[in-house]
Design a protein around this motif. Structure first.
Motif, short mmCIF file in Angstrom:
data_model
loop_
_atom_site.label_atom_id
_atom_site.label_comp_id
_atom_site.label_asym_id
_atom_site.label_seq_id
_atom_site.Cartn_x
_atom_site.Cartn_y
_atom_site.Cartn_z
N GLN A 106 1.08 11.95 -2.12
CA GLN A 106 0.40 13.23 -2.20
C GLN A 106 0.01 13.54 -3.64
O GLN A 106 0.83 13.46 -4.54
CB GLN A 106 1.34 14.34 -1.72
CG GLN A 106 1.60 14.33 -0.23
CD GLN A 106 0.49 15.02 0.51
OE1 GLN A 106 -0.16 15.91 -0.02
NE2 GLN A 106 0.28 14.61 1.74
N GLU A 153 -7.94 5.19 -1.78
CA GLU A 153 -8.44 6.41 -1.17
C GLU A 153 -7.94 7.59 -1.98
O GLU A 153 -6.83 7.56 -2.52
CB GLU A 153 -7.91 6.54 0.26
CG GLU A 153 -8.72 5.77 1.26
CD GLU A 153 -8.08 5.85 2.62
OE1 GLU A 153 -8.24 4.90 3.39
OE2 GLU A 153 -7.38 6.85 2.90
N SER A 154 -8.78 8.61 -2.02
CA SER A 154 -8.34 9.79 -2.76
C SER A 154 -9.05 11.02 -2.21
O SER A 154 -10.18 10.93 -1.73
CB SER A 154 -8.66 9.63 -4.25
OG SER A 154 -8.35 10.80 -4.93
N SER A 192 -3.21 0.85 -3.77
CA SER A 192 -3.09 -0.50 -3.23
C SER A 192 -2.69 -1.46 -4.34
O SER A 192 -3.19 -1.37 -5.45
CB SER A 192 -4.42 -0.97 -2.63
OG SER A 192 -4.83 -0.09 -1.62
N GLN A 222 -4.16 7.03 -1.86
CA GLN A 222 -3.60 5.74 -1.47
C GLN A 222 -3.71 4.77 -2.62
O GLN A 222 -4.79 4.54 -3.18
CB GLN A 222 -4.38 5.19 -0.27
CG GLN A 222 -3.70 4.01 0.37
CD GLN A 222 -4.54 3.46 1.50
OE1 GLN A 222 -5.59 2.91 1.26
NE2 GLN A 222 -4.07 3.62 2.72
N ASP A 226 -4.19 13.77 0.09
CA ASP A 226 -3.62 12.43 0.18
C ASP A 226 -4.31 11.47 -0.76
O ASP A 226 -5.51 11.56 -1.01
CB ASP A 226 -3.79 11.91 1.63
CG ASP A 226 -2.91 12.68 2.58
OD1 ASP A 226 -3.32 12.88 3.73
OD2 ASP A 226 -1.82 13.09 2.13
N ILE A 281 0.86 -1.18 0.00
CA ILE A 281 0.00 0.00 0.00
C ILE A 281 0.90 1.22 0.00
O ILE A 281 1.82 1.32 0.81
CB ILE A 281 -0.92 0.02 1.23
CG1 ILE A 281 -1.90 -1.15 1.16
CG2 ILE A 281 -1.69 1.32 1.29
CD1 ILE A 281 -2.89 -1.16 2.29
N ASN A 333 1.03 5.35 0.25
CA ASN A 333 0.37 6.63 0.51
C ASN A 333 1.19 7.74 -0.10
O ASN A 333 2.37 7.84 0.19
CB ASN A 333 0.23 6.86 2.01
CG ASN A 333 -0.79 5.92 2.62
OD1 ASN A 333 -1.92 5.86 2.18
ND2 ASN A 333 -0.37 5.17 3.63
#
Lengths: 173, 127
Positions: B63, B82-83, B72, B70, B68, B59, B61
């Protein structure tokens, strides 16, 4: 004199091949390196009437002269046409030696067109493009070279028959 | 007309046509299977910021422009989990695994693509 006649006829083939090469390079395809290859019929005629050496002469000089005429000397087009042309001439002569009575100009032309296009795309992979994804166009390339080889083979047969029937050929061979 | 056609073609010609057709069909099958990729590459503003292996479950993370994000990687597939972008289109783009596929997040100026090892010689050539 015999060598004089051969010189004249070779020059005629080279000249016609160059003009055909120049004219057909005005026709643009979506993939820039693909040509219909009408000038291949001159190479096939030279291979059929004489042999490997004359075929190579016609092929090499046709590319040089055609590239000079169309202003693309030493460009990527020149490199690929030269490499494809030499390879396809050798392959076509090999095919002709193996089965002279079995295969006519059509089969030879299709074989030469396929070999030429595959060599062209391989050379462009090694020198210019350098991503393996370029080989994804190989199926379409093979299909188109099948059709163009068919047409150019017919053209070669027609030219050959016409020259024989009007007896120009016997003077020049 | 058909008579002339029959006379022009020799038996060997049909053999050549048959062989080339087989070659065509083979190449069609062979090149419709896209290559499974090896590397995941993350671009921000068209600049290569991360290169990860697709084989390793991980995973990341990082910028984006708006915040942020993410990434995977699992089971040889990569996706954005995630965004911080408003519409979350990039998350709905799903998972990518074969070379050439891309996920784009426009607000974050992020592009994620899969490359196979051979293609990593040059990313592109400018002239």
């Amino acid at each position: 004199m015999q060598t004089n006649k051969k010189l004249i006829s070779l020059s005629l083939l080279i000249a016609m091949g160059s003009i055909l090469f120049t004219v057909e390079s005005l026709i643009q395809f979506p993939f820039f390196w693909f040509r219909i290859g009408i000038a291949n019929c001159m190479t096939i005629l030279a291979l059929k009437w004489w042999g490997l050496k004359e075929g190579l002469i016609v092929s090499v000089f046709r590319v040089i002269l055609g590239s000079l005429l169309s202003g693309r000397f030493f460009s990527p087009l020149f490199v690929m046409a030269m490499s494809g042309g030499i390879a396809s001439t050798l392959a076509m002569r090999l095919l002709m030696i193996v089965s002279k009575t079995f295969i006519g100009p059509i089969g030879v032309s299709i074989f030469g067109a396929v070999i030429k296009n595959m060599i062209q795309i391989s050379i462009s992979y090694l020198t210019y493009i350098r991503t393996i994804e370029i080989f994804y166009i190989l199926p379409i390339l093979i299909l188109m070279s099948l059709f163009t080889g068919l047409c150019i083979g017919f053209l070669t047969i027609l030219i050959d028959a016409k020259l024989y029937s009007s007896r120009i050929l016997s003077e020049y061979l | 007309m058909k008579h002339i056609l029959k006379k022009m073609m020799k038996p060997g010609d049909w053999l050549v046509i048959g062989l080339v057709s087989i070659l065509f069909i083979w190449s069609l099958i062979h090149y419709s299977r896209r290559k499974n990729g090896d590397m995941v590459i993350v671009y921000r503003f068209n600049k290569n910021i991360y290169e990860l292996s697709l084989q390793k479950d991980q995973i990341l993370n990082f910028q984006g422009l708006t915040g942020d994000m993410q990434l995977s990687i699992k089971n040889n597939q990569a996706w954005i989990s995630e965004s911080s972008c408003p519409n979350k289109i990039c998350i709905h783009m799903g998972k990518i695994k074969t070379s050439g596929q891309t996920i784009i997040c426009l607000p974050n100026r992020i592009l994620i693509t899969i490359k196979s090892r051979n293609a990593l010689l040059y990313d592109g050539i400018t002239q």
